[in-house]
Write a protein that holds these residues in place. Sequence first.
Motif, PDB file in Angstrom:
ATOM      1  N   GLY A 273      17.985   1.482   4.122  1.00 49.28           N
ATOM      2  CA  GLY A 273      17.384   2.756   4.484  1.00 49.28           C
ATOM      3  C   GLY A 273      15.885   2.617   4.690  1.00 49.28           C
ATOM      4  N   TYR A 274      15.258   3.730   5.007  1.00 46.19           N
ATOM      5  CA  TYR A 274      13.835   3.722   5.354  1.00 46.19           C
ATOM      6  C   TYR A 274      12.914   3.904   4.152  1.00 46.19           C
ATOM      7  CZ  TYR A 274      15.892   4.477   9.937  1.00 46.19           C
ATOM      8  OH  TYR A 274      16.641   4.355  11.075  1.00 46.19           O
ATOM      9  N   LYS A 275      13.476   4.316   3.014  1.00 50.17           N
ATOM     10  CA  LYS A 275      12.642   4.639   1.855  1.00 50.17           C
ATOM     11  C   LYS A 275      12.331   3.448   0.961  1.00 50.17           C
ATOM     12  CE  LYS A 275      14.360   9.358   1.414  1.00 50.17           C
ATOM     13  NZ  LYS A 275      15.033  10.300   0.513  1.00 50.17           N
ATOM     14  N   TYR A 276      13.043   2.345   1.147  1.00 51.42           N
ATOM     15  CA  TYR A 276      12.889   1.218   0.238  1.00 51.42           C
ATOM     16  C   TYR A 276      12.059   0.107   0.870  1.00 51.42           C
ATOM     17  CZ  TYR A 276      16.474   3.660  -2.303  1.00 51.42           C
ATOM     18  OH  TYR A 276      17.157   4.630  -2.979  1.00 51.42           O
ATOM     19  N   PRO A 277      11.063  -0.386   0.140  1.00 52.63           N
ATOM     20  CA  PRO A 277      10.216  -1.463   0.686  1.00 52.63           C
ATOM     21  C   PRO A 277      10.966  -2.788   0.739  1.00 52.63           C
ATOM     22  CG  PRO A 277       9.595  -0.968  -1.569  1.00 52.63           C
ATOM     23  CD  PRO A 277      10.640   0.037  -1.185  1.00 52.63           C
ATOM     24  N   LEU A 278      10.433  -3.710   1.519  1.00 52.02           N
ATOM     25  CA  LEU A 278      11.052  -5.026   1.659  1.00 52.02           C
ATOM     26  C   LEU A 278      10.830  -5.859   0.398  1.00 52.02           C
ATOM     27  CD1 LEU A 278       9.933  -4.301   4.789  1.00 52.02           C
ATOM     28  CD2 LEU A 278      11.083  -6.453   5.131  1.00 52.02           C
TER      29      LEU A 278
ATOM     30  N   LEU B 124       2.322  -3.283   9.452  1.00 45.22           N
ATOM     31  CA  LEU B 124       2.068  -2.148   8.574  1.00 45.22           C
ATOM     32  C   LEU B 124       3.341  -1.736   7.835  1.00 45.22           C
ATOM     33  CD1 LEU B 124       0.144  -0.025   7.474  1.00 45.22           C
ATOM     34  CD2 LEU B 124       0.567   1.346   9.522  1.00 45.22           C
ATOM     35  N   ALA B 125       4.482  -1.756   8.531  1.00 48.09           N
ATOM     36  CA  ALA B 125       5.757  -1.399   7.899  1.00 48.09           C
ATOM     37  C   ALA B 125       6.084  -2.368   6.757  1.00 48.09           C
ATOM     38  CB  ALA B 125       6.886  -1.405   8.925  1.00 48.09           C
ATOM     39  N   THR B 126       5.763  -3.638   6.952  1.00 47.36           N
ATOM     40  CA  THR B 126       6.023  -4.642   5.929  1.00 47.36           C
ATOM     41  C   THR B 126       5.078  -4.476   4.741  1.00 47.36           C
ATOM     42  OG1 THR B 126       6.713  -6.144   7.695  1.00 47.36           O
ATOM     43  CG2 THR B 126       6.283  -7.132   5.576  1.00 47.36           C
ATOM     44  N   THR B 127       3.914  -3.913   4.982  1.00 47.37           N
ATOM     45  CA  THR B 127       2.917  -3.720   3.926  1.00 47.37           C
ATOM     46  C   THR B 127       3.219  -2.503   3.052  1.00 47.37           C
ATOM     47  OG1 THR B 127       1.302  -4.670   5.424  1.00 47.37           O
ATOM     48  CG2 THR B 127       0.422  -3.553   3.530  1.00 47.37           C
ATOM     49  N   LEU B 128       3.981  -1.554   3.560  1.00 43.58           N
ATOM     50  CA  LEU B 128       4.236  -0.323   2.807  1.00 43.58           C
ATOM     51  C   LEU B 128       4.997  -0.600   1.518  1.00 43.58           C
ATOM     52  CD1 LEU B 128       5.244   2.151   5.670  1.00 43.58           C
ATOM     53  CD2 LEU B 128       3.016   1.832   4.595  1.00 43.58           C
ATOM     54  N   GLY B 129       4.519  -0.004   0.445  1.00 41.33           N
ATOM     55  CA  GLY B 129       5.148  -0.162  -0.865  1.00 41.33           C
ATOM     56  C   GLY B 129       5.970   1.059  -1.231  1.00 41.33           C
ATOM     57  N   LYS B 130       6.620   0.984  -2.360  1.00 44.78           N
ATOM     58  CA  LYS B 130       7.473   2.086  -2.827  1.00 44.78           C
ATOM     59  C   LYS B 130       6.633   3.341  -3.049  1.00 44.78           C
ATOM     60  CE  LYS B 130      11.195   2.963  -6.070  1.00 44.78           C
ATOM     61  NZ  LYS B 130      12.431   2.674  -5.356  1.00 44.78           N
ATOM     62  N   GLY B 131       7.122   4.442  -2.498  1.00 40.62           N
ATOM     63  CA  GLY B 131       6.431   5.712  -2.646  1.00 40.62           C
ATOM     64  C   GLY B 131       5.323   5.951  -1.634  1.00 40.62           C
TER      65      GLY B 131
ATOM     66  N   VAL C  61       0.844  -1.197   0.000  1.00 41.54           N
ATOM     67  CA  VAL C  61       0.000   0.000   0.000  1.00 41.54           C
ATOM     68  C   VAL C  61       0.877   1.244   0.000  1.00 41.54           C
ATOM     69  CG1 VAL C  61      -1.902  -1.140   1.202  1.00 41.54           C
ATOM     70  CG2 VAL C  61      -0.185   0.052   2.518  1.00 41.54           C
ATOM     71  N   THR C  62       0.332   2.331  -0.518  1.00 40.51           N
ATOM     72  CA  THR C  62       1.049   3.605  -0.491  1.00 40.51           C
ATOM     73  C   THR C  62       0.324   4.639   0.360  1.00 40.51           C
ATOM     74  OG1 THR C  62      -0.026   4.250  -2.555  1.00 40.51           O
ATOM     75  CG2 THR C  62       2.160   3.243  -2.730  1.00 40.51           C
ATOM     76  N   THR C  63      -0.952   4.410   0.628  1.00 34.48           N
ATOM     77  CA  THR C  63      -1.706   5.309   1.513  1.00 34.48           C
ATOM     78  C   THR C  63      -2.175   4.515   2.719  1.00 34.48           C
ATOM     79  OG1 THR C  63      -3.752   4.894   0.304  1.00 34.48           O
ATOM     80  CG2 THR C  63      -2.480   6.825  -0.348  1.00 34.48           C
ATOM     81  N   TYR C  64      -2.059   5.112   3.887  1.00 33.05           N
ATOM     82  CA  TYR C  64      -2.410   4.440   5.141  1.00 33.05           C
ATOM     83  C   TYR C  64      -2.596   5.491   6.216  1.00 33.05           C
ATOM     84  CZ  TYR C  64       2.469   5.400   6.246  1.00 33.05           C
ATOM     85  OH  TYR C  64       3.653   6.039   6.469  1.00 33.05           O
TER      86      TYR C  64
END
Length: 182
Positions: free
Chosen positions: A154-159, A95-102, A67-70
């Motif tokens: 870093g913090y900007k890149y998704p898993l 939630l952190a694992t769910t976050l996508g690029k951007g 996801v990109t919005t949360y």
Amino acid sequence: MVKIQVIVAVATLAFADAFSFQQIRSNANEVQTGRRDFLQTAVVTTSAVILATPSIASAAADVPDAVTTYDFPTDWGLSFKYDDDAAKVRDHMYLATTLGKGADRMEDFGKNMKKEMVDFVSYYRRFPKIAGKPSFSTLYTSINVLAGHYTSYGYKYPLPEKRRKRLYQEYAEIAKSLKRGR
């Protein structure tokens, strides 16, 4: 439950047969035990039991789409009650694992997440009764994976997908353990 009882019953019978005294008559009318039969039966039975037993690590977990919005969490930090803190850290990590690029505020989320993970581990690993719980050890493993990702990329890149899948399996195990109070 019935499947497990059947497996245990078959394994018990096979082991009883494997350990029973078997006699073989040779040409000179000497009595010998059948070592090969014993070893063959023991190996086959052990293999069958191991293969039939489900593995905890192979538990299936649903991998949600990135996801990109949360809704950015506002409840960062510890309450110093293990069950509540473990559930909260697990939810934030999920939630952190769910976050996508951007994703919105992904860097802020990552920094808060890493601080919360470090605080959680540094506080709760001092207590032997808590550090011995299955939920803590699995959560500790998940924390190491996510913190290592943040340190390396870093913090900007998704898993990556493979790491996400493994983390979701661990999150499912943590949720089960916490539900059982373990």
